[in-house]
Scaffold this motif. Structure first.
Motif, mmCIF file in Angstrom:
data_model
loop_
_atom_site.group_PDB
_atom_site.id
_atom_site.type_symbol
_atom_site.label_atom_id
_atom_site.label_comp_id
_atom_site.label_asym_id
_atom_site.label_seq_id
_atom_site.Cartn_x
_atom_site.Cartn_y
_atom_site.Cartn_z
ATOM 1 N N GLU A 276 0.810 -1.226 0.000
ATOM 2 C CA GLU A 276 0.000 0.000 0.000
ATOM 3 C C GLU A 276 0.839 1.270 0.000
ATOM 4 O O GLU A 276 0.341 2.339 -0.309
ATOM 5 C CB GLU A 276 -0.920 -0.001 1.228
ATOM 6 N N GLY A 277 2.100 1.177 0.384
ATOM 7 C CA GLY A 277 2.980 2.346 0.421
ATOM 8 C C GLY A 277 4.120 2.122 1.388
ATOM 9 O O GLY A 277 4.029 1.273 2.287
ATOM 10 N N PHE A 278 5.194 2.863 1.204
ATOM 11 C CA PHE A 278 6.343 2.772 2.115
ATOM 12 C C PHE A 278 6.057 3.704 3.286
ATOM 13 O O PHE A 278 5.914 4.907 3.123
ATOM 14 C CB PHE A 278 7.624 3.190 1.390
ATOM 15 N N ILE A 279 5.969 3.137 4.488
ATOM 16 C CA ILE A 279 5.406 3.853 5.629
ATOM 17 C C ILE A 279 6.474 4.539 6.483
ATOM 18 O O ILE A 279 6.307 5.689 6.894
ATOM 19 C CB ILE A 279 4.568 2.883 6.478
ATOM 20 N N ALA A 280 7.587 3.850 6.746
ATOM 21 C CA ALA A 280 8.576 4.395 7.690
ATOM 22 C C ALA A 280 9.881 3.627 7.545
ATOM 23 O O ALA A 280 9.918 2.535 6.967
ATOM 24 C CB ALA A 280 8.054 4.281 9.126
ATOM 25 N N TYR A 281 10.950 4.199 8.083
ATOM 26 C CA TYR A 281 12.224 3.478 8.176
ATOM 27 C C TYR A 281 13.027 4.004 9.362
ATOM 28 O O TYR A 281 12.791 5.113 9.855
ATOM 29 C CB TYR A 281 13.043 3.569 6.883
ATOM 30 N N LYS A 288 15.369 2.661 17.929
ATOM 31 C CA LYS A 288 14.564 1.659 17.226
ATOM 32 C C LYS A 288 13.283 2.236 16.637
ATOM 33 O O LYS A 288 12.555 1.541 15.919
ATOM 34 C CB LYS A 288 14.236 0.502 18.172
ATOM 35 N N GLY A 289 13.001 3.503 16.942
ATOM 36 C CA GLY A 289 11.838 4.145 16.342
ATOM 37 C C GLY A 289 12.020 4.330 14.849
ATOM 38 O O GLY A 289 13.122 4.580 14.362
ATOM 39 N N LEU A 290 10.917 4.213 14.104
ATOM 40 C CA LEU A 290 10.941 4.360 12.651
ATOM 41 C C LEU A 290 10.351 5.711 12.270
ATOM 42 O O LEU A 290 9.254 6.075 12.711
ATOM 43 C CB LEU A 290 10.128 3.247 11.986
ATOM 44 N N LEU A 291 11.079 6.450 11.444
ATOM 45 C CA LEU A 291 10.638 7.770 11.017
ATOM 46 C C LEU A 291 9.435 7.634 10.087
ATOM 47 O O LEU A 291 9.527 7.045 9.011
ATOM 48 C CB LEU A 291 11.783 8.485 10.294
ATOM 49 N N LEU A 292 8.295 8.180 10.497
ATOM 50 C CA LEU A 292 7.084 8.136 9.679
ATOM 51 C C LEU A 292 7.264 9.058 8.473
ATOM 52 O O LEU A 292 7.646 10.226 8.620
ATOM 53 C CB LEU A 292 5.878 8.584 10.511
ATOM 54 N N LYS A 355 7.907 9.383 15.122
ATOM 55 C CA LYS A 355 8.496 8.057 14.973
ATOM 56 C C LYS A 355 7.573 7.010 15.597
ATOM 57 O O LYS A 355 6.967 7.259 16.642
ATOM 58 C CB LYS A 355 9.875 7.990 15.642
ATOM 59 N N ILE A 356 7.538 5.854 14.966
ATOM 60 C CA ILE A 356 6.647 4.790 15.412
ATOM 61 C C ILE A 356 7.416 3.482 15.583
ATOM 62 O O ILE A 356 8.532 3.329 15.082
ATOM 63 C CB ILE A 356 5.501 4.555 14.402
ATOM 64 N N ILE A 357 6.803 2.554 16.288
ATOM 65 C CA ILE A 357 7.200 1.153 16.233
ATOM 66 C C ILE A 357 5.954 0.369 15.822
ATOM 67 O O ILE A 357 4.820 0.801 16.085
ATOM 68 C CB ILE A 357 7.740 0.623 17.577
ATOM 69 N N VAL A 358 6.152 -0.745 15.156
ATOM 70 C CA VAL A 358 5.026 -1.611 14.798
ATOM 71 C C VAL A 358 4.769 -2.540 15.971
ATOM 72 O O VAL A 358 5.648 -3.297 16.377
ATOM 73 C CB VAL A 358 5.344 -2.424 13.521
#
Length: 495
Positions: A276-281, A288-292, A355-358
């Motif tokens: 659906e799209g590239f969400i974060a890295y 360990k947080g992923l940049l939204l 920033k998020i974590i899954v």
């Protein structure tokens, strides 16, 4: 330092300056993307059906665009697959990413000419960000492998159809093509085990510097390499291997075994791509947080996880989210997915930048008794005890046992494949149960109230999960073993 590595550093610095600017304008960018996507799609079938011409702000956006999952959106997608244009987005899609569905069978996720470049740009920026942060760029001079689906595509009514990883493989920049493995012929092999063996043959004598893929399938590749080499560690096979890029699952349950196979610790980058799209890295090695990705054509919404199945759940944009809360992730994309529930849950670990974590899957949980245990909680519980006890875990899944023998209380049943088993399985299980009680107060209350008995654990033979995935036709590629189920469909096939 080679030419590519030298050139990559100033380019990385320039790209990162742009990323830093976008961190500061995330709120404005999200609103602008919402309005832009609506304006571009107002004359589509979906736009007309949902009165896009009346959408002026976020409140009117929520009024006219309901939350949907794939099954709800499928009637529109079916029209696109059948060749109609201007349905969810202007014109026809550039691609359909083909994925496994649940009740709908195969899913066809539209990728537009506007959204495709964002997939490529995000993957590139994740690597450039790493180069700028660490100063390490030598890996770009060596060989890189991406364990992925076949790049071979079909056509449906003039639109190319394939797996996301295979579609992306056709967009690898020319300057990386000579570095990239496996070959097109090997990458096109459909049978996963045959493909892994062919990749081993093709790569074992190469200078591999970057390896990317979903951890359990990378582990299979490493195991085959070690077997082929007569027991060598990966660091001795690929002496310049320095970077592991992964996504799709939490790395932590696999980290110990992968690092044991490699023979040393290694830098890694977590990414969060989806059809659906590239969400974060991950943009910092010590975070360990992923940049939204708030400026990549996707307008994000968030529903408090505990409200997800309510008739009218709360919908929030990034200006309204809180740290540490579990949210169902909703996407509105520049490929025409509107109010689309991707099925993942996330938590914000930073609001500046975002920033998020899954944290798990909205439908992968156990709440047979009202406990609503999620993937993040079971992973933390077992990994904390495994680290303390020096236990190695290959894979695991958890299900409720609601019909125990007469006189027994119900319980959670854990099916675990160990690489280094505990000396006392019952004691290990008891410690995991205590750790889970700390993670989830509802589970604690059910144990204390004698509604549930402590969890029970089954140790599975080596290869059990690989055999299960093979039996389901889901070996390799982007497929993952669900951590949690609210029924026993998976564990009945394992046990």
């Amino acid at each position: 330092m080679g030419f590519k590595a030298a050139l990559s550093k100033p380019f990385a610095a320039w790209v990162v300056r742009g990323i830093e600017r976008r961190k500061k304008t995330a709120k404005e960018d999200q609103l602008a993307i919402m309005l832009k996507n609506v304006a571009l799609a107002k004359n589509t079938a979906f736009g007309k059906d949902h009165h896009f011409s009346k959408i002026k702000d976020y409140e009117s956006f929520k009024k006219h665009i309901p939350i949907r999952d794939y099954e709800d959106l499928k009637p529109y997608v079916d029209r696109m697959v059948n060749g109609e244009a201007d349905i969810l987005w202007g014109g026809k899609p550039q691609y359909f990413a083909k994925t496994s569905g649940t009740t709908s069978g195969v899913k066809y996720i539209p990728i537009s000419k506007e959204s495709m470049p964002q997939h490529i740009k995000a993957a590139r920026n994740a690597l450039l960000n790493y180069i700028h942060e660490t100063g390490k760029a030598d890996f770009v001079n060596g060989k890189m492998i991406f364990l992925q689906g076949s790049p071979v595509m079909d056509k449906k009514n003039g639109v190319f159809v394939g797996r996301l990883s295979g579609i992306v493989a056709n967009h690898v920049p020319n300057y990386l093509q000579k570095n990239r493995l496996p070959s097109f012929k090997t990458n096109s092999i459909e049978d996963w085990e045959e493909k892994v063996d062919a990749i081993v043959e093709e790569t074992i004598h190469q200078d591999m510097t970057l390896i990317s893929g979903i951890p359990p399938w990378v582990q299979m590749y490493f195991d085959r390499l070690t077997e082929k080499s007569g027991g060598k560690k990966i660091k001795d096979i690929f002496k310049n291997f320095s970077l592991f890029v992964y996504g799709g699952v939490n790395f932590e349950p696999y980290r110990a075994k992968l690092e044991e196979s490699i023979g040393r610790k290694i830098d890694s980058i977590e990414t969060y791509p989806a059809s659906e799209g590239f969400i974060a890295y991950q943009d910092k090695q010590d975070d360990k947080g992923l940049l939204l990705l708030t400026n990549a054509g996707i307008f994000f919404e968030f529903i408090p996880a505990e409200e997800y199945f309510d008739e009218n759940p709360t919908r929030l944009n990034i200006t309204e989210v809180e740290l540490g809360k579990n949210y169902a992730l909703i996407m509105n994309t520049n490929a025409g997915l509107w109010g689309y529930s991707i099925g993942d849950t996330v938590k914000f670990v930073s609001l500046n930048p975002y920033k998020i974590i899954v944290s798990g899957r909205i439908k992968h949980y156990i709440s047979a008794f009202g406990e609503h245990v999620i993937g993040e909680e079971v992973e933390k519980a077992i990994l904390s005890v495994a680290e303390e006890e020096k236990v190695g875990i290959t894979e695991f899944t958890v299900a409720p046992q609601v019909n125990p023998p007469v006189g027994d209380l119900p319980y959670h049943e854990w099916f675990v494949e160990f690489s280094n088993p505990p000396k006392d399985l019952n004691n290990f299980a008891l410690k995991v149960d205590k750790a889970l009680q700390v993670q989830n107060i509802y589970y604690f209350d059910l144990i204390e109230g004698k509604i549930l008995q402590p969890l029970k654990m089954v140790s599975l033979p080596k290869g059990s999960f690989v055999n299960y995935m093979r039996s389901e036709g889901k070996l390799g590629g982007q497929n993952k073993v669900p951590r949690l189920s609210n029924d026993r469909n998976i564990v009945d096939k394992l046990g």
